[in-house]
Write a protein that holds these residues in place. Structure first.
Motif, PDB file in Angstrom:
ATOM      1  N   GLU A 244       4.581  -0.169  -2.573  1.00 64.84           N
ATOM      2  CA  GLU A 244       3.253  -0.712  -2.879  1.00 64.84           C
ATOM      3  C   GLU A 244       3.223  -1.508  -4.178  1.00 64.84           C
ATOM      4  O   GLU A 244       2.560  -2.541  -4.269  1.00 64.84           O
ATOM      5  CB  GLU A 244       2.232   0.412  -2.947  1.00 64.84           C
ATOM      6  N   ASP A 245       3.914  -1.034  -5.200  1.00 55.96           N
ATOM      7  CA  ASP A 245       3.889  -1.733  -6.485  1.00 55.96           C
ATOM      8  C   ASP A 245       4.547  -3.102  -6.393  1.00 55.96           C
ATOM      9  O   ASP A 245       4.118  -4.058  -7.041  1.00 55.96           O
ATOM     10  CB  ASP A 245       4.588  -0.898  -7.559  1.00 55.96           C
ATOM     11  N   GLU A 246       5.590  -3.216  -5.614  1.00 59.09           N
ATOM     12  CA  GLU A 246       6.255  -4.510  -5.456  1.00 59.09           C
ATOM     13  C   GLU A 246       5.403  -5.477  -4.647  1.00 59.09           C
ATOM     14  O   GLU A 246       5.405  -6.684  -4.889  1.00 59.09           O
ATOM     15  CB  GLU A 246       7.607  -4.333  -4.766  1.00 59.09           C
ATOM     16  N   ALA A 247       4.659  -4.957  -3.678  1.00 62.82           N
ATOM     17  CA  ALA A 247       3.872  -5.817  -2.796  1.00 62.82           C
ATOM     18  C   ALA A 247       2.559  -6.270  -3.428  1.00 62.82           C
ATOM     19  O   ALA A 247       1.992  -7.277  -3.018  1.00 62.82           O
ATOM     20  CB  ALA A 247       3.578  -5.082  -1.492  1.00 62.82           C
ATOM     21  N   ARG A 248       2.083  -5.547  -4.435  1.00 64.76           N
ATOM     22  CA  ARG A 248       0.799  -5.864  -5.048  1.00 64.76           C
ATOM     23  C   ARG A 248       0.871  -7.212  -5.760  1.00 64.76           C
ATOM     24  O   ARG A 248       1.775  -7.485  -6.514  1.00 64.76           O
ATOM     25  CB  ARG A 248       0.406  -4.764  -6.032  1.00 64.76           C
TER      26      ARG A 248
END
Length: 50
Positions: free
Chosen positions: A14-18
């Motif tokens: 999730e952190d990479e995709a945000r």
């Protein structure tokens, strides 16, 4: 990008995709904007129908 390729798509956490940061008062700015728009419409309606 540290995602991994799976078949024909890339998986990442999730952190990479945000796309951007959350927080920092964003919800307060949004709430204040909505309140100001409602107040503005109330003023215009009051002036229009009085």
């Amino acid at each position: 990008m540290s995602g991994r390729r799976v078949g024909e798509h890339v998986e990442m956490n999730e952190d990479e995709a945000r796309a951007g940061e959350t927080g920092k008062g964003v919800r307060y700015v949004l709430a204040a904007g909505i309140v100001l728009v409602v107040i503005g419409f109330a003023i215009v309606a009051g002036a229009w129908f009085s």
